[in-house]
Design a protein around this motif. Structure first.
Motif, PDB file in Angstrom:
ATOM      1  N   ASP A 180       0.806  -1.217   0.000  1.00  0.00           N
ATOM      2  CA  ASP A 180       0.000   0.000   0.000  1.00  0.00           C
ATOM      3  C   ASP A 180       0.843   1.273   0.000  1.00  0.00           C
ATOM      4  O   ASP A 180       0.297   2.373  -0.117  1.00  0.00           O
ATOM      5  N   THR A 181       2.154   1.137   0.174  1.00  0.00           N
ATOM      6  CA  THR A 181       3.032   2.315   0.171  1.00  0.00           C
ATOM      7  C   THR A 181       3.038   2.945  -1.219  1.00  0.00           C
ATOM      8  O   THR A 181       3.236   2.260  -2.223  1.00  0.00           O
ATOM      9  N   ILE A 182       2.825   4.249  -1.263  1.00  0.00           N
ATOM     10  CA  ILE A 182       2.810   4.980  -2.533  1.00  0.00           C
ATOM     11  C   ILE A 182       4.154   5.680  -2.703  1.00  0.00           C
ATOM     12  O   ILE A 182       4.612   6.392  -1.802  1.00  0.00           O
ATOM     13  N   GLU A 219       3.668   8.197 -10.350  1.00  0.00           N
ATOM     14  CA  GLU A 219       3.727   7.170  -9.317  1.00  0.00           C
ATOM     15  C   GLU A 219       4.605   6.036  -9.818  1.00  0.00           C
ATOM     16  O   GLU A 219       4.472   5.586 -10.955  1.00  0.00           O
ATOM     17  N   VAL A 220       5.531   5.574  -8.967  1.00  0.00           N
ATOM     18  CA  VAL A 220       6.492   4.534  -9.355  1.00  0.00           C
ATOM     19  C   VAL A 220       6.488   3.436  -8.286  1.00  0.00           C
ATOM     20  O   VAL A 220       5.584   3.369  -7.458  1.00  0.00           O
ATOM     21  N   THR A 221       7.521   2.585  -8.292  1.00  0.00           N
ATOM     22  CA  THR A 221       7.655   1.542  -7.280  1.00  0.00           C
ATOM     23  C   THR A 221       8.983   1.722  -6.547  1.00  0.00           C
ATOM     24  O   THR A 221       9.827   2.539  -6.944  1.00  0.00           O
ATOM     25  N   GLU A 264       3.575   5.421   4.297  1.00  0.00           N
ATOM     26  CA  GLU A 264       2.380   5.421   3.452  1.00  0.00           C
ATOM     27  C   GLU A 264       2.589   6.178   2.153  1.00  0.00           C
ATOM     28  O   GLU A 264       2.056   5.797   1.113  1.00  0.00           O
ATOM     29  N   LEU A 265       3.346   7.285   2.223  1.00  0.00           N
ATOM     30  CA  LEU A 265       3.591   8.108   1.038  1.00  0.00           C
ATOM     31  C   LEU A 265       5.039   8.564   1.041  1.00  0.00           C
ATOM     32  O   LEU A 265       5.492   9.200   1.988  1.00  0.00           O
ATOM     33  N   VAL A 266       5.766   8.222  -0.020  1.00  0.00           N
ATOM     34  CA  VAL A 266       7.185   8.538  -0.142  1.00  0.00           C
ATOM     35  C   VAL A 266       7.390   9.337  -1.422  1.00  0.00           C
ATOM     36  O   VAL A 266       6.977   8.900  -2.504  1.00  0.00           O
ATOM     37  N   TYR A 267       8.016  10.504  -1.292  1.00  0.00           N
ATOM     38  CA  TYR A 267       8.392  11.281  -2.467  1.00  0.00           C
ATOM     39  C   TYR A 267       9.862  11.034  -2.789  1.00  0.00           C
ATOM     40  O   TYR A 267      10.703  10.966  -1.891  1.00  0.00           O
ATOM     41  N   ILE A 268      10.148  10.886  -4.065  1.00  0.00           N
ATOM     42  CA  ILE A 268      11.501  10.615  -4.548  1.00  0.00           C
ATOM     43  C   ILE A 268      11.873  11.736  -5.511  1.00  0.00           C
ATOM     44  O   ILE A 268      11.092  12.086  -6.399  1.00  0.00           O
TER      45      ILE A 268
END
Length: 202
Positions: A114-116, A143-145, A174-178
């Motif tokens: 469920d992690t975005i 959105e990636v992996t 829950e939400l990670v920005y790269i």
């Protein structure tokens, strides 16, 4: 959603251009940006108050992450905050993310299906001399992996990736920005003795 939203269900957004239209709501002026991305998806129908931008050093920077602190009906954003806590990625798998900031503080998170993950990728066009300039820089947001995060600042075509976890729940990311970009590196001589102590990216 009726009424005001405060923080708990905060949205995070990125704009990739300053192209915008004006909308008036309840006597106040709002901007609707043409290129706004919420959780990596292009989004329309969100309006950011003039006052929110004026209180946030005017216009948001293109390609930066912003958190919605307050909005009316989930649509008219009245308060925002710049989120700029990028860290180096030490390790990433389908079940864990380990990051370290520039002060060598380490954080470990559990990840799951469920992690975005949202990638903000800077794209450049070199000028005739082969140098990149801000005028030739654009952004791709998607959105990636977890596989798209490069570990240990590994370089690929001169790019590096940094990350920031902006939403968590009991240690679960829950939400990670790269942020994927070509850094400008600066050699730092701490003691002014001609010996390079370390290299910073900017």
């Amino acid at each position: 959603i009726d009424g005001d939203i405060y923080d708990a269900d905060a949205m995070y957004f990125v704009i990739t251009s300053h192209d915008r239209d004006t909308e008036k709501y309840d006597g106040d002026n709002y901007w609707e940006f043409e290129d706004m991305y919420v959780d990596g998806r292009r989004t329309s129908g969100l309006y950011v108050a003039y006052d929110a931008l004026n209180n946030n050093n005017d216009m948001p920077e293109v390609g930066e992450v912003y958190k919605v602190l307050k909005s009316i009906d989930g649509t008219y954003i009245t308060e925002i905050e710049h989120v700029d806590t990028w860290s180096e990625v030490e390790s990433v798998t389908n079940s864990a993310l380990w990051v370290e900031d520039q002060h060598q503080n380490e954080d470990k998170y559990v990840t799951n299906g469920d992690t975005i993950y949202v990638m903000i990728e800077e794209q450049y066009d070199a000028n005739r001399d082969g140098w990149f300039t801000d005028l030739e820089r654009t952004f791709d947001v998607s959105e990636v992996t977890y596989r798209d995060i490069q570990e240990d600042l590994a370089r690929e075509d001169n790019y590096i990736t940094l990350a920031q976890v902006v939403k968590t729940d009991d240690g679960i990311a829950e939400l990670v920005y790269i942020w994927r970009f070509v850094p400008l590196t600066v050699n730092v001589d701490v003691n002014n003795d001609g010996k390079v102590e370390y290299t910073e990216y900017v």
